[in-house]
Design an enzyme around this catalytic site. Sequence first.
Site, PDB file in Angstrom:
ATOM      1  CG  ASN A 111      -1.814   1.237   1.269  1.00 53.99           C
ATOM      2  OD1 ASN A 111      -2.459   1.571   0.293  1.00 53.99           O
ATOM      3  ND2 ASN A 111      -1.842   1.921   2.413  1.00 53.99           N
ATOM      4  CB  SER A 132       5.219   5.274   3.916  1.00 53.98           C
ATOM      5  OG  SER A 132       5.692   6.385   4.667  1.00 53.98           O
ATOM      6  CG  ASP A 147      -2.626   3.636   6.915  1.00 49.54           C
ATOM      7  OD1 ASP A 147      -3.396   4.591   7.181  1.00 49.54           O
ATOM      8  OD2 ASP A 147      -2.684   2.989   5.862  1.00 49.54           O
ATOM      9  CG  HIS A 192      -0.419   6.297   4.613  1.00 55.82           C
ATOM     10  ND1 HIS A 192      -1.784   6.399   4.738  1.00 55.82           N
ATOM     11  CD2 HIS A 192       0.116   7.128   5.537  1.00 55.82           C
ATOM     12  CE1 HIS A 192      -2.059   7.250   5.714  1.00 55.82           C
ATOM     13  NE2 HIS A 192      -0.931   7.708   6.217  1.00 55.82           N
TER      14      HIS A 192
END
Length: 197
Positions: free
Chosen positions: A106, A135, A144, A108
């Site tokens: 992912n 990130s 997260d 972020h």
Amino acid sequence: KRVAILISGGGSNMIKLVESMTGDHPARPVIVGSNDPQAAGLAHARALDVPSFAIDHRAYPGDRAGFEAALLEPLLAARPDILCLAGFMRILTPDFVQRFQGRILNIHPSLLPKYPGLHTHRRAIEAGDAQAGASVHLVTPELDAGPILGQVRVPILPGDSAETLAARVLVQEHRLYPQVLRRFAQGDQRPITLTAA
Ligand code: GRF
């Protein structure tokens, strides 16, 4: 490696990831999915000749498990080795994450572990931070919070609004994510840090 990408909106990160997977790159995009049938990124995926689908999360009010079961069907049919969340705005349950354990990335828009969750740029500006950034991390059941695979730092400039900062960070996301994916697809999970060009 077969890469699936999930988006919710414009899909600018998806576009950069798809465009990066050419030549001797060890990965290829096999499917783009969205939780929003209106996501503009779906048209971009089609233009890039990547198969796409949408499962409208609004069709499963209060039924996260039902939404994820519907999402999993076309996703698993594409036999992905890696799942990239790119501007995907739905929280995935631990059950879903565990099905792809250790193979979901992912991006972020903050320098994690600072500012998990939403409104990251406004929070960094209000905190008086000198830097912001993005990130790429491995997705774990906690939001997260997974191991960081890459970060890029961006200066916060005087007079920055959340919008001007977001635009500056997004440009750097587009550098970071493809570099992290390439390494991850080769089995290299050593974290990288980029500085804004
Ligand atoms: C952007 O705010 C980006 O920082 C975050 O998701 C949002 C949309 O990204 N990753 P994209 O253009 O849909 O990739």
